[in-house]
Design a protein around this motif. Structure first.
Motif, short mmCIF file in Angstrom:
data_model
loop_
_atom_site.label_atom_id
_atom_site.label_comp_id
_atom_site.label_asym_id
_atom_site.label_seq_id
_atom_site.Cartn_x
_atom_site.Cartn_y
_atom_site.Cartn_z
N VAL A 147 10.48 43.50 -25.00
CA VAL A 147 11.44 44.52 -24.56
C VAL A 147 10.74 45.88 -24.43
O VAL A 147 10.92 46.61 -23.45
CB VAL A 147 12.61 44.61 -25.55
N ALA A 148 9.92 46.23 -25.44
CA ALA A 148 9.20 47.50 -25.38
C ALA A 148 8.22 47.54 -24.22
O ALA A 148 8.07 48.57 -23.54
CB ALA A 148 8.45 47.73 -26.70
N ASN A 149 7.56 46.42 -23.94
CA ASN A 149 6.61 46.36 -22.83
C ASN A 149 7.30 46.57 -21.49
O ASN A 149 6.74 47.20 -20.58
CB ASN A 149 5.88 45.02 -22.83
N LEU A 175 7.84 50.26 -21.21
CA LEU A 175 6.58 50.97 -21.02
C LEU A 175 6.01 50.76 -19.62
O LEU A 175 5.52 51.71 -18.99
CB LEU A 175 5.56 50.50 -22.07
N PHE A 176 6.09 49.53 -19.11
CA PHE A 176 5.56 49.25 -17.77
C PHE A 176 6.39 49.95 -16.69
O PHE A 176 5.83 50.49 -15.72
CB PHE A 176 5.48 47.76 -17.53
N PHE A 177 7.72 49.93 -16.82
CA PHE A 177 8.56 50.62 -15.83
C PHE A 177 8.30 52.12 -15.86
O PHE A 177 8.31 52.78 -14.82
CB PHE A 177 10.04 50.32 -16.10
N ARG A 178 8.06 52.66 -17.04
CA ARG A 178 7.78 54.08 -17.15
C ARG A 178 6.41 54.42 -16.55
O ARG A 178 6.23 55.49 -15.95
CB ARG A 178 7.81 54.48 -18.63
N LEU A 179 5.47 53.49 -16.68
CA LEU A 179 4.13 53.72 -16.16
C LEU A 179 4.07 53.59 -14.64
O LEU A 179 3.55 54.45 -13.93
CB LEU A 179 3.15 52.73 -16.81
N LEU A 211 4.46 47.67 -11.68
CA LEU A 211 4.03 46.92 -12.87
C LEU A 211 5.23 46.48 -13.70
O LEU A 211 5.23 45.39 -14.27
CB LEU A 211 3.09 47.78 -13.71
N GLY A 212 6.27 47.31 -13.75
CA GLY A 212 7.47 46.95 -14.49
C GLY A 212 8.16 45.74 -13.89
O GLY A 212 8.58 44.83 -14.61
N ILE A 213 8.28 45.73 -12.55
CA ILE A 213 8.92 44.59 -11.88
C ILE A 213 8.09 43.32 -12.09
O ILE A 213 8.64 42.24 -12.35
CB ILE A 213 9.09 44.89 -10.38
N LEU A 214 6.77 43.44 -12.00
CA LEU A 214 5.90 42.28 -12.19
C LEU A 214 6.03 41.73 -13.60
O LEU A 214 6.17 40.51 -13.80
CB LEU A 214 4.45 42.67 -11.90
N TYR A 215 6.00 42.60 -14.60
CA TYR A 215 6.09 42.15 -15.99
C TYR A 215 7.46 41.53 -16.28
O TYR A 215 7.56 40.50 -16.96
CB TYR A 215 5.82 43.30 -16.95
#
Length: 307
Positions: free
Chosen positions: A99-101, A104-108, A112-116
């Motif tokens: 959940v935290a990842n 973090l990925f969407f914020r970055l 990357l957020g969509i992929l993760y």
């Protein structure tokens, strides 16, 4: 002294833990847990990432990322206060880390957020946690056998777990229930399980809801002569389970397992004396069901499934 004892216990079980952690589910969960840290620290990649650090160092965590990681640590510690098995501790860590990842990925980078997130969905749909397959003295019921077994002999006390394979709480509780069956199973005290996720009519008859909101999974019910005597967790007027910790100590205390086991041994001895009086000879060695099962707890004879 307690630290030394814990360390010795960990080292003794290390080969078993090592083999358990090598299962695909835990390997994939580990890599998904550390994914953001790897991306943020990977040479050649981190230099191209966005950052809010004042020094512009994109290969180190910024203050917001550190806040999220610290919040993750606090949540995991709070959840693990009620965890009773190693599987639950590690499961909580993996769940909240994912959940935290995602955050973090969407914020970055939204890409990357969509992929993760897509990887998380694929992981949940294709990779299930390994089921407990260790030794146990447990009889598995179906919708056609449970009533017959519970009412077969009024002198036999049954402790039945109502579970569903999709429930992570049931999966975590499986080794605890198995351990209790190895310690206490005897002629007059038996352990059983029924999958109410598969047999909905059993769920309705014994009033155990499979709804995640009801939080009734797993449920333990003690039967004597086919009648329900006690169940945990208890259910309130709104059909929701009252919070209860499924630890081995709580179950032994609430269900009076030590007392039930002693009564079962007396029952078994009385059976042996009656056989001796009726036949004029002592019962043959090995005819004592209780003695056989309690003296050889490491050699379970109960069938894995009886459906």
């Amino acid at each position: 002294m307690g630290l030394i004892t814990g360390l010795c216990s960990f080292l003794y079980h290390l080969p078993q833990i090592y083999k358990w952690l090598l299962k695909p589910y835990y390997i994939m969960s580990f890599f998904m847990t550390v994914a953001f840290m790897v991306v943020r620290k990977a040479p050649g990649l981190c230099e191209h990432l966005a950052t809010q650090r004042e020094d512009g160092n994109s290969c180190d965590f910024d203050w917001r990322e550190l806040e999220i990681l610290m919040f993750l640590t606090a949540i995991v510690m709070m959840k693990n206060r009620r965890a009773i098995t190693l599987e639950q501790h590690i499961g909580n860590l993996f769940l909240f880390s994912k959940v935290a990842n995602v955050i973090l990925f969407f914020r970055l980078d939204i890409r990357l957020g969509i992929l993760y997130f897509a990887l998380c969905v694929a992981f949940v749909m294709t990779c299930k946690p390994p089921l407990y397959m260790g030794p146990e003295y447990i009889k598995y019921f179906s919708d056609k056998t449970i009533d017959e077994e519970l009412q077969r002999d009024s002198r036999v006390t049954w402790i039945v777990e109502f579970f569903a394979n999709w429930s992570s709480d049931c999966q975590s509780f499986a080794p605890v229930f198995a351990e209790l069956s190895l310690k206490y199973n005897c002629a007059g005290l038996r352990f059983g399980k029924v999958d109410i996720g598969r047999y909905g009519e059993v769920s309705e008859k014994y009033r155990v809801s499979t709804s995640p909101l009801a939080k009734q999974l797993p449920s333990l019910i003690l039967f004597q002569g086919g009648r329900e005597i006690i169940r945990r967790p208890m259910v309130d007027n709104k059909a929701r389970a009252v919070s209860w910790l499924f630890s081995e100590e709580n179950i032994i205390r609430e269900f009076n397992l030590n007392e039930l086991f002693q009564k079962s041994k007396k029952l078994n001895k009385s059976r042996g004396l009656k056989e001796e009086d009726q036949n004029g000879i002592p019962p043959e060695e090995g005819s004592d069901e209780l003695q056989t099962e309690s003296d050889n707890p490491q050699q379970p004879t109960e069938s894995k499934k009886d459906q």
